[in-house]
Design a protein around this motif. Structure first.
Motif, PDB file in Angstrom:
ATOM      1  N   LEU A  37       0.865  -1.185   0.000  1.00  0.00           N
ATOM      2  CA  LEU A  37       0.000   0.000   0.000  1.00  0.00           C
ATOM      3  C   LEU A  37       0.895   1.225   0.000  1.00  0.00           C
ATOM      4  N   TYR A  38       0.717   2.080  -1.006  1.00  0.00           N
ATOM      5  CA  TYR A  38       1.474   3.326  -1.099  1.00  0.00           C
ATOM      6  C   TYR A  38       0.515   4.489  -0.928  1.00  0.00           C
ATOM      7  N   THR A  39       0.878   5.428  -0.058  1.00  0.00           N
ATOM      8  CA  THR A  39       0.058   6.618   0.114  1.00  0.00           C
ATOM      9  C   THR A  39       0.917   7.815   0.466  1.00  0.00           C
ATOM     10  N   GLY A  40       0.489   8.959  -0.012  1.00  0.00           N
ATOM     11  CA  GLY A  40       1.036  10.226   0.450  1.00  0.00           C
ATOM     12  C   GLY A  40       0.215  10.627   1.664  1.00  0.00           C
ATOM     13  N   ASP A  41       0.007  11.911   1.854  1.00  0.00           N
ATOM     14  CA  ASP A  41      -0.814  12.365   2.977  1.00  0.00           C
ATOM     15  C   ASP A  41      -2.208  11.759   2.891  1.00  0.00           C
ATOM     16  N   TYR A  42      -2.786  11.484   4.033  1.00  0.00           N
ATOM     17  CA  TYR A  42      -4.150  10.986   4.118  1.00  0.00           C
ATOM     18  C   TYR A  42      -4.781  11.575   5.366  1.00  0.00           C
ATOM     19  N   SER A  43      -6.086  11.504   5.460  1.00  0.00           N
ATOM     20  CA  SER A  43      -6.780  12.012   6.637  1.00  0.00           C
ATOM     21  C   SER A  43      -7.891  11.050   7.017  1.00  0.00           C
ATOM     22  N   LEU A  44      -7.878  10.614   8.262  1.00  0.00           N
ATOM     23  CA  LEU A  44      -8.932   9.734   8.769  1.00  0.00           C
ATOM     24  C   LEU A  44     -10.083  10.521   9.392  1.00  0.00           C
ATOM     25  N   GLU A  45      -9.953  11.850   9.416  1.00  0.00           N
ATOM     26  CA  GLU A  45     -11.015  12.704   9.961  1.00  0.00           C
ATOM     27  C   GLU A  45     -11.874  13.254   8.833  1.00  0.00           C
ATOM     28  N   GLU A  46     -13.183  13.231   9.025  1.00  0.00           N
ATOM     29  CA  GLU A  46     -14.070  13.916   8.084  1.00  0.00           C
ATOM     30  C   GLU A  46     -13.964  15.402   8.379  1.00  0.00           C
ATOM     31  N   ASP A  47     -13.814  16.211   7.354  1.00  0.00           N
ATOM     32  CA  ASP A  47     -13.792  17.654   7.568  1.00  0.00           C
ATOM     33  C   ASP A  47     -15.056  18.272   6.989  1.00  0.00           C
ATOM     34  N   ARG A  48     -15.059  19.583   6.770  1.00  0.00           N
ATOM     35  CA  ARG A  48     -16.261  20.272   6.307  1.00  0.00           C
ATOM     36  C   ARG A  48     -16.706  19.836   4.919  1.00  0.00           C
ATOM     37  N   HIS A  49     -15.785  19.302   4.106  1.00  0.00           N
ATOM     38  CA  HIS A  49     -16.176  18.993   2.743  1.00  0.00           C
ATOM     39  C   HIS A  49     -15.773  17.614   2.241  1.00  0.00           C
ATOM     40  N   LEU A 111     -11.623  26.494   5.005  1.00  0.00           N
ATOM     41  CA  LEU A 111     -11.751  27.715   5.810  1.00  0.00           C
ATOM     42  C   LEU A 111     -12.967  28.536   5.409  1.00  0.00           C
ATOM     43  N   LEU A 112     -13.269  28.583   4.113  1.00  0.00           N
ATOM     44  CA  LEU A 112     -14.476  29.289   3.680  1.00  0.00           C
ATOM     45  C   LEU A 112     -15.727  28.640   4.264  1.00  0.00           C
ATOM     46  N   LEU A 113     -15.762  27.320   4.296  1.00  0.00           N
ATOM     47  CA  LEU A 113     -16.917  26.619   4.875  1.00  0.00           C
ATOM     48  C   LEU A 113     -17.017  26.851   6.383  1.00  0.00           C
ATOM     49  N   ILE A 114     -15.889  26.871   7.075  1.00  0.00           N
ATOM     50  CA  ILE A 114     -15.883  27.128   8.528  1.00  0.00           C
ATOM     51  C   ILE A 114     -16.419  28.531   8.799  1.00  0.00           C
ATOM     52  N   LEU A 115     -15.914  29.525   8.062  1.00  0.00           N
ATOM     53  CA  LEU A 115     -16.382  30.904   8.270  1.00  0.00           C
ATOM     54  C   LEU A 115     -17.852  31.059   7.904  1.00  0.00           C
ATOM     55  N   ASP A 116     -18.267  30.466   6.798  1.00  0.00           N
ATOM     56  CA  ASP A 116     -19.667  30.538   6.379  1.00  0.00           C
ATOM     57  C   ASP A 116     -20.580  29.972   7.463  1.00  0.00           C
ATOM     58  N   GLU A 117     -20.241  28.817   7.983  1.00  0.00           N
ATOM     59  CA  GLU A 117     -21.056  28.194   9.035  1.00  0.00           C
ATOM     60  C   GLU A 117     -21.056  29.042  10.302  1.00  0.00           C
ATOM     61  N   TYR A 118     -19.903  29.580  10.680  1.00  0.00           N
ATOM     62  CA  TYR A 118     -19.803  30.380  11.897  1.00  0.00           C
ATOM     63  C   TYR A 118     -20.664  31.637  11.809  1.00  0.00           C
ATOM     64  N   VAL A 130     -20.782  40.591   7.735  1.00  0.00           N
ATOM     65  CA  VAL A 130     -19.358  40.316   7.537  1.00  0.00           C
ATOM     66  C   VAL A 130     -19.155  39.646   6.182  1.00  0.00           C
ATOM     67  N   PRO A 131     -18.666  40.392   5.215  1.00  0.00           N
ATOM     68  CA  PRO A 131     -18.405  39.770   3.912  1.00  0.00           C
ATOM     69  C   PRO A 131     -17.125  38.939   3.970  1.00  0.00           C
ATOM     70  N   VAL A 132     -17.127  37.853   3.248  1.00  0.00           N
ATOM     71  CA  VAL A 132     -15.945  36.997   3.152  1.00  0.00           C
ATOM     72  C   VAL A 132     -15.569  36.916   1.677  1.00  0.00           C
ATOM     73  N   TYR A 133     -14.343  37.277   1.372  1.00  0.00           N
ATOM     74  CA  TYR A 133     -13.842  37.244   0.003  1.00  0.00           C
ATOM     75  C   TYR A 133     -12.636  36.320  -0.052  1.00  0.00           C
ATOM     76  N   TYR A 134     -12.387  35.791  -1.221  1.00  0.00           N
ATOM     77  CA  TYR A 134     -11.110  35.116  -1.425  1.00  0.00           C
ATOM     78  C   TYR A 134     -10.569  35.525  -2.776  1.00  0.00           C
ATOM     79  N   ALA A 135      -9.266  35.688  -2.821  1.00  0.00           N
ATOM     80  CA  ALA A 135      -8.607  36.136  -4.048  1.00  0.00           C
ATOM     81  C   ALA A 135      -7.445  35.198  -4.322  1.00  0.00           C
ATOM     82  N   SER A 136      -7.755  34.107  -4.957  1.00  0.00           N
ATOM     83  CA  SER A 136      -6.726  33.122  -5.256  1.00  0.00           C
ATOM     84  C   SER A 136      -7.094  32.412  -6.544  1.00  0.00           C
TER      85      SER A 136
END
Length: 159
Positions: A37-49, A111-118, A130-136
């Motif tokens: 089994l080969y893997t790079g980073d993985y996450s066992l936690e469910e996050d916002r998305h 982070l956008l989902l965390i801020l939106d929910e908060y 409170v407007p939330v913008y992202y520029a990327s």
């Protein structure tokens, strides 16, 4: 497709969801009955998305793993999120603006989902003002990919 077994010259391989970023995969490779089994980073936690990584049903004989954080221990997700949103709120309450540089693929969406929910769940009207913008450019391109593959995200986003 995850779980699709492909065979080439006696080598079989298939993949599992790694849960790290959208489309991240762990690869199981079987050669002469030995499973690696080969893997790079993985996450066992469910996050916002995203859903968490799958735990392979087939037990590997060999594990090869790359990891950004290695053996570092992080505070619990809810503690990290509470610190993040409380810091942003303190800045906003005093009339300031927060600039949050985000360089990791998928982190901007989280982070956008965390801020939106908060802000949405606040009892007062501060959240609605409170407007939330992202520029990327990367985050904008990634958002298009996320919208295309919404079926690969968790229930929180799919609803």
């Amino acid at each position: 497709d995850y779980h699709q077994v492909v065979e080439h010259r006696g080598v079989r391989f298939w993949c599992y969801n790694a849960g790290h970023v959208l489309g991240a995969a762990m690869f199981m490779i079987e050669i002469a009955g030995v499973k690696l089994l080969y893997t790079g980073d993985y996450s066992l936690e469910e996050d916002r998305h995203l859903v968490p990584a799958e735990v392979p049903a087939a037990r590997p004989d060999v594990l090869v793993m790359e990891s950004t954080y290695g053996t570092q221990k992080h505070e619990a997700r809810d503690v990290r999120e509470a610190l993040f949103v409380s810091t942003i709120e303190r800045v906003v309450q005093r009339g300031g603006r927060a600039l949050v540089p985000v360089f990791a693929l998928g982190r901007a969406q989280e982070l956008l989902l965390i801020l939106d929910e908060y802000w949405r769940d606040r009892a007062d009207d501060l959240g609605s003002r409170v407007p939330v913008y992202y520029a990327s450019k990367l985050a904008t391109r990634a958002l298009r990919v996320y919208q295309t593959y919404v079926n690969m995200m968790n229930r929180h986003v799919q609803r």
